[in-house]
Scaffold this motif. Structure first.
Motif, mmCIF file in Angstrom:
data_model
loop_
_atom_site.group_PDB
_atom_site.id
_atom_site.type_symbol
_atom_site.label_atom_id
_atom_site.label_comp_id
_atom_site.label_asym_id
_atom_site.label_seq_id
_atom_site.Cartn_x
_atom_site.Cartn_y
_atom_site.Cartn_z
ATOM 1 N N MET A 152 1.460 -7.063 4.477
ATOM 2 C CA MET A 152 2.518 -6.754 5.430
ATOM 3 C C MET A 152 3.893 -7.157 4.914
ATOM 4 O O MET A 152 4.912 -6.665 5.398
ATOM 5 C CB MET A 152 2.246 -7.450 6.768
ATOM 6 N N GLN A 153 3.925 -8.034 3.943
ATOM 7 C CA GLN A 153 5.191 -8.501 3.399
ATOM 8 C C GLN A 153 5.522 -7.873 2.052
ATOM 9 O O GLN A 153 6.499 -8.243 1.409
ATOM 10 C CB GLN A 153 5.151 -10.032 3.272
ATOM 11 N N MET A 154 4.708 -6.907 1.631
ATOM 12 C CA MET A 154 4.907 -6.240 0.356
ATOM 13 C C MET A 154 5.479 -4.840 0.568
ATOM 14 O O MET A 154 5.504 -4.332 1.684
ATOM 15 C CB MET A 154 3.581 -6.169 -0.414
ATOM 16 N N ARG A 155 5.913 -4.247 -0.511
ATOM 17 C CA ARG A 155 6.380 -2.863 -0.472
ATOM 18 C C ARG A 155 5.615 -1.977 -1.439
ATOM 19 O O ARG A 155 5.543 -0.766 -1.264
ATOM 20 C CB ARG A 155 7.888 -2.794 -0.786
ATOM 21 N N GLU A 156 5.036 -2.574 -2.453
ATOM 22 C CA GLU A 156 4.227 -1.809 -3.398
ATOM 23 C C GLU A 156 3.222 -2.726 -4.059
ATOM 24 O O GLU A 156 3.369 -3.950 -4.040
ATOM 25 C CB GLU A 156 5.097 -1.131 -4.460
ATOM 26 N N ALA A 157 2.185 -2.122 -4.625
ATOM 27 C CA ALA A 157 1.162 -2.879 -5.336
ATOM 28 C C ALA A 157 0.812 -2.127 -6.609
ATOM 29 O O ALA A 157 0.730 -0.893 -6.616
ATOM 30 C CB ALA A 157 -0.081 -3.056 -4.465
ATOM 31 N N PRO A 166 2.608 2.552 -2.794
ATOM 32 C CA PRO A 166 3.318 1.962 -1.650
ATOM 33 C C PRO A 166 2.347 1.244 -0.734
ATOM 34 O O PRO A 166 1.238 1.711 -0.487
ATOM 35 C CB PRO A 166 3.939 3.189 -0.965
ATOM 36 N N VAL A 167 2.765 0.081 -0.257
ATOM 37 C CA VAL A 167 1.907 -0.721 0.604
ATOM 38 C C VAL A 167 2.792 -1.501 1.562
ATOM 39 O O VAL A 167 3.952 -1.769 1.274
ATOM 40 C CB VAL A 167 1.017 -1.677 -0.235
ATOM 41 N N GLY A 168 2.248 -1.832 2.714
ATOM 42 C CA GLY A 168 3.016 -2.591 3.696
ATOM 43 C C GLY A 168 2.898 -1.976 5.067
ATOM 44 O O GLY A 168 2.024 -1.133 5.327
ATOM 45 N N PRO A 169 3.749 -2.380 5.994
ATOM 46 C CA PRO A 169 3.695 -1.835 7.355
ATOM 47 C C PRO A 169 3.849 -0.324 7.327
ATOM 48 O O PRO A 169 4.717 0.215 6.637
ATOM 49 C CB PRO A 169 4.888 -2.500 8.046
#
Length: 204
Positions: A152-157, A166-169
């Motif tokens: 939830m606190q990330m933007r990409e992995a 892309p990852v996150g909310p």
């Protein structure tokens, strides 16, 4: 009598001010006169202080729970009953040993229903091309251990094949975590060497 009362009153006021201002004064003088080692430790403590977790609703985890200490990611996939397609793909590309080792990984595992939603042509292409299947599965594996709160606190992995996902909310679905073009529908299935998050779509 009156003088005595006044003197007592002044003493109470002075004591009160001393108690109130004492810590501030000590902090001020401490900042100025503390030795460098002491002040460095204090600064490090402030910088490393853990903020209040506002994402506790996602059931974050600390370390490896005792119930998962003897289960590897390979064990989780084998015992689930709903990851058969992903588990078969892992076996087909010889990644079972990797998921049984000590290195940590975060898996974004499409459910069997997600694989079933692929067209017959897509399924056949993956079945007939081991390299394409390996590339697909690698896009669903992220080196490292990332809980739902982390995501939830990330933007990409960065996935196993080097892709940036892309990852996150999820902006379109309130309260959901997105990974690529999919949503996380079940999170924090814990193993000794990583975490499994279930997603609702295969990221092609």
């Amino acid at each position: 009598m009156t003088d005595t009362i006044n003197r007592n009153h002044r003493l109470v006021v002075i004591l009160g001010l001393t108690m109130a201002l004492g810590p501030l004064t000590a902090l001020s003088f401490g900042t100025k006169y503390a030795d460098e080692e002491t002040w460095a430790r204090a600064q490090a403590g402030l910088q490393n202080a853990k903020p209040q977790d506002k994402l506790g609703m996602y059931g974050d985890i600390e370390g490896v729970p005792s119930y998962a200490s003897s289960k590897t990611l390979a064990d989780v996939l084998a015992g689930s009953g709903v990851f058969d397609e992903f588990e078969n793909a892992i076996k087909a590309i010889d990644k079972t040993e990797m998921l049984s080792g000590s290195s940590a990984y975060t898996l974004f595992v499409p459910s069997d229903d997600a694989f079933a939603a692929l067209s017959e042509e897509q399924r056949a292409a993956l079945r007939d091309d081991p390299e394409a299947l390996a590339a697909l599965i690698s896009k669903h594996i992220v080196p490292g251990r990332y809980s739902a709160t982390d995501l939830m606190q990330m933007r990409e992995a960065r996935t196993l094949d080097g892709s940036s996902m892309p990852v996150g909310p999820n902006a379109s679905v309130d309260g959901h975590i997105g990974f690529g073009g999919s949503d996380v529908i079940k999170s924090n299935i814990v193993a000794s060497n990583g975490i499994v998050h279930v997603i609702d779509r295969v990221n092609l």
